[in-house]
Design a protein around this motif. Sequence first.
Motif, PDB file in Angstrom:
ATOM      1  N   VAL A 272      13.300  -6.101  27.119  1.00  0.00           N
ATOM      2  CA  VAL A 272      14.272  -5.120  26.622  1.00  0.00           C
ATOM      3  C   VAL A 272      13.800  -4.582  25.274  1.00  0.00           C
ATOM      4  N   ILE A 273      13.618  -3.284  25.172  1.00  0.00           N
ATOM      5  CA  ILE A 273      13.015  -2.701  23.969  1.00  0.00           C
ATOM      6  C   ILE A 273      13.866  -2.904  22.723  1.00  0.00           C
ATOM      7  N   TRP A 274      15.179  -3.058  22.874  1.00  0.00           N
ATOM      8  CA  TRP A 274      16.035  -3.232  21.698  1.00  0.00           C
ATOM      9  C   TRP A 274      15.917  -4.634  21.114  1.00  0.00           C
ATOM     10  N   LYS A 275      15.264  -5.531  21.822  1.00  0.00           N
ATOM     11  CA  LYS A 275      15.015  -6.865  21.283  1.00  0.00           C
ATOM     12  C   LYS A 275      13.781  -6.892  20.392  1.00  0.00           C
ATOM     13  N   TRP A 276      12.856  -6.000  20.622  1.00  0.00           N
ATOM     14  CA  TRP A 276      11.562  -6.062  19.954  1.00  0.00           C
ATOM     15  C   TRP A 276      11.633  -5.975  18.436  1.00  0.00           C
TER      16      TRP A 276
ATOM     17  N   HIS B 221       4.886 -15.017  18.612  1.00  0.00           N
ATOM     18  CA  HIS B 221       4.037 -14.210  17.735  1.00  0.00           C
ATOM     19  C   HIS B 221       4.680 -12.836  17.534  1.00  0.00           C
ATOM     20  N   ALA B 222       5.018 -12.506  16.294  1.00  0.00           N
ATOM     21  CA  ALA B 222       5.699 -11.250  16.002  1.00  0.00           C
ATOM     22  C   ALA B 222       4.817 -10.039  16.260  1.00  0.00           C
ATOM     23  N   TYR B 223       3.496 -10.206  16.106  1.00  0.00           N
ATOM     24  CA  TYR B 223       2.615  -9.056  16.279  1.00  0.00           C
ATOM     25  C   TYR B 223       2.634  -8.524  17.709  1.00  0.00           C
ATOM     26  N   ILE B 224       3.002  -9.382  18.674  1.00  0.00           N
ATOM     27  CA  ILE B 224       3.098  -8.933  20.068  1.00  0.00           C
ATOM     28  C   ILE B 224       4.179  -7.865  20.197  1.00  0.00           C
ATOM     29  N   ASN B 225       5.304  -8.070  19.520  1.00  0.00           N
ATOM     30  CA  ASN B 225       6.377  -7.072  19.543  1.00  0.00           C
ATOM     31  C   ASN B 225       5.908  -5.751  18.934  1.00  0.00           C
ATOM     32  N   ALA B 226       5.139  -5.843  17.851  1.00  0.00           N
ATOM     33  CA  ALA B 226       4.631  -4.631  17.204  1.00  0.00           C
ATOM     34  C   ALA B 226       3.676  -3.885  18.121  1.00  0.00           C
ATOM     35  N   LEU B 227       2.783  -4.617  18.789  1.00  0.00           N
ATOM     36  CA  LEU B 227       1.828  -3.983  19.702  1.00  0.00           C
ATOM     37  C   LEU B 227       2.535  -3.375  20.907  1.00  0.00           C
TER      38      LEU B 227
END
Length: 236
Positions: free
Chosen positions: A194-198, A207-213
């Motif tokens: 769900v994009i609103w979770k990212w 790993h937070a960078y996965i959400n950023a990518l």
Amino acid sequence: MIFPLIQSDFLKIKRKGMWLLCLIGPFGVVALQMVNYGVRKDYLFEQMDDRWLYYLLNINTFTPLAIVLGIVILTSFMASIEDETNAWKQVVALPVSKKAVYLSKFTVISCILFLSSILLFLFVFGYGLILGLGADIPYLQLIEYSFFPFFAALPVLGLQLWVATISKNQAIPVTLGVIGVILTYLATLLPDWVIWKWPALSNDWGHAYINALLGIGFGLLLYLLGMIDFKRRDVK
């Protein structure tokens, strides 16, 4: 021709209060922690040995809500400026492509949000120093919690701008935005897709960078889909 369009869009929002919103968002996030730490500083210091990390986690509780709400306001406001002045037909009548018009809107909003992220970094860093959280300042984590929510929220920006530019009634994108803000508030209960979770930077991988990518990739995809749809439609 894209740069004159971007300049024109910046001029349109010059006296519309959008730059004030750019300041209020990050300041509001830090101001909540000013109240939080002002009331129970000693208690919060005891919660975790790494005081900087605990402080950043508290900051990140409100950052996703602020950035998603900011996206909703900015995209709807940007589209409503053209609606109110009936300027869509005038803009596309210029010797520019509709793709450039759409890119200009996306770029201007992205610049405002990125500037908000810079201000968030400065405010968070400054108040952290005032609190005396320790001499070992985690600069990488400061960057992560200040800028990664912006990159992770790009799909929300792509979707909201798409809906705002094709809707004759701004109540539709605003309603979608309200639903998005609620979903962002409930981020811990949502599945990772769900994009609103990212923007909350939480996932099963840890790993937070996965959400950023993911945000950059799907944000680009939704931007392209919205641009193609905008190009094929008749102007409002």
